[in-house]
Structures are given as structure tokens and as C-alpha cells.
Design a protein around this motif. Structure first.
Motif: not given
Lengths: 116, 116
Positions: A33, A35, A37, A39, A45, A47, A50, A91, A95-96, A103-104, A106-107, B46, B107
Motif C-alpha cells: 500500500y 500513501f 501525507y 505535514q 500529519l 492523510f 491510499r 511524505f 506498507s507491505e 510497519k509503514t 516513510f520517505g 516508528l 495523527f
């Protein structure tokens, strides 16, 4: 291993210009997936979108559009007719589903400045 | 509608002092909860996630700990702060639908921690 690269550290544009934020990802999973975001200066952040790995359709929401291309492992974000309120850090995240799905990743983010 | 609260908004603590940051979610049940840290000008890391009361998973070994005493309450703690603990701490929640990987995260406003 999963990885998200946002090569553009900062972008500065003048209001009403179009701007594209790049995102390149790496994953070995077939189900994942993506995403985006936002900020704003306040820090919270927000959303934006997705996308799952089986849906390559591009999406448009108002002035925002997203281009998902599995062939190049990219999920780019375009803001059309940018506005000062678009100034923020954006950002991209991945997420796998199959490996450590919680665990997501983020860049590092792209800081966008939109000048009036 | 769902809302997420974090407090305090800012905190200045001396090295070696304890820490307790609190996060609560309203308007949803059995959320997945997350703690992230964002160093200045960097992406999100995270720290912990939780899928239920008393269930905590740690991503990064450190002097921080997390607890979930109630369904919608997530607490980040430390017995002795280090200078390197300074940063912006964000709490997030996601719905359990679609599994951990597929759900977007929402968030809180964040806590800016400065360790002196």
C-alpha cells in the motif's frame, strides 16, 4: 527490504504553478500500500491518499492528482495551480502486507514552498 | 467522528528525568495505535505499535517504553531521558479493517520534546 525515496528535499514555486512531488519505492512484496501525507507548519500529519498495489488507476481530487506506475515503482503527486496553503512537507509512505505488515516506511519528505 | 489527542504539546526536560506522553483516541473502538518520532527536518521513525490492550511491539531498541492500559489510550514513557530523545513525537491510530498494512493512519497534533 522496503524503502521509500523522495529525492526532492525542497521545492519552491510561485502561486498558480503546477508542481510534481516524486516518490520512488522498493518492495519485494506483491501486495503493498502506498500513501501520501501532508505535514503543514502546525506539525500534524494529514492523510491524503491510499493506494493498493493492485490498483494502478490514477486519481484526481480537486487540485491534487496521483500517478501510480508499478513499472517504474513510482507514486508521484501533482498539485495543480498551487496555492500558498499548499506549503507544507509532504511524505510518501509504503506498507507491505506480507512482511511486517504493521510497519509503514516513510520517505524523508519534500518541503514545498509556495510563494504568493 | 474520530479525534486523537496528545499532551503535552511541548515539553522541556533535563537529561536523566522521566517522561510520560499520553495519547487518547475518541470515536472508534479497538484502534491500532502507533508512536513515531520525527527528528528535526527528518522523516518519521516508528517507535511502537499496539493492536490491543497490553499488546506492545517495539521497533527500535532504546530507553523508551510504551503501554496501552485502555483500549484508546497509549502512553510513551522513559525512566531517564537522553539528549538524543529530543524530537517531535507523534501518536497515530488506524482502523483494524484491512489489516495493519492497508489502513491509513490518522495523527495527533504531536508533542515537541526538548531534552536539555
Amino acid at each position: 527490504a522496503q524503502k521509500v525515496t523522495q529525492a526532492q528535499t525542497e521545492i519552491s514555486v510561485v502561486e498558480k504553478e503546477d508542481v510534481t512531488l516524486d516518490c520512488v519505492y522498493e518492495t519485494r512484496d506483491t501486495t503493498y500500500y502506498l500513501f501520501w501525507y501532508k505535514q503543514p507548519p502546525s506539525g500534524e500529519l494529514v492523510f491524503l491518499i491510499r493506494r493498493n498495489s493492485f490498483d494502478e488507476q490514477n486519481e484526481i481530487s480537486g487540485r491534487y492528482s496521483w500517478n501510480f506506475q508499478k513499472s517504474t515503482s513510482s507514486f508521484n503527486f501533482t498539485i495543480t495551480a498551487s496555492q500558498v496553503v499548499d506549503s507544507a512537507v509532504y511524505f510518501c509512505a509504503l506498507s507491505e502486507a506480507e512482511t511486517g505488515g504493521f510497519k509503514t516506511i516513510f520517505g524523508a519528505g519534500t518541503r514545498l514552498f509556495v510563494k504568493a | 467522528s474520530q479525534t486523537i489527542h496528545q499532551w503535552p504539546a511541548t515539553l522541556v526536560q533535563p537529561v536523566g528525568s522521566p517522561l510520560s506522553l499520553e495519547c487518547t483516541v475518541e470515536g472508534t473502538s479497538n484502534p491500532n495505535l502507533y508512536w513515531y518520532r520525527q527528528a528535526a527536518g527528518r522523516g518519521l521513525q516508528l517507535l511502537f505499535y499496539s493492536v490491543g490492550i497490553g499488546q506492545i511491539s517495539s521497533e527500535v531498541p532504546q530507553n523508551l517504553s510504551a503501554s496501552r492500559p485502555q483500549d484508546r489510550q497509549f502512553i510513551l514513557s522513559s525512566k531517564k531521558l537522553l539528549l538524543s530523545d529530543s524530537g517531535f513525537y507523534l501518536c497515530a491510530w488506524s482502523a483494524t479493517r484491512g489489516g495493519l498494512a492497508g489502513s491509513e493512519q490518522y495523527f495527533g497534533p504531536g508533542t515537541r520534546l526538548t531534552v536539555t
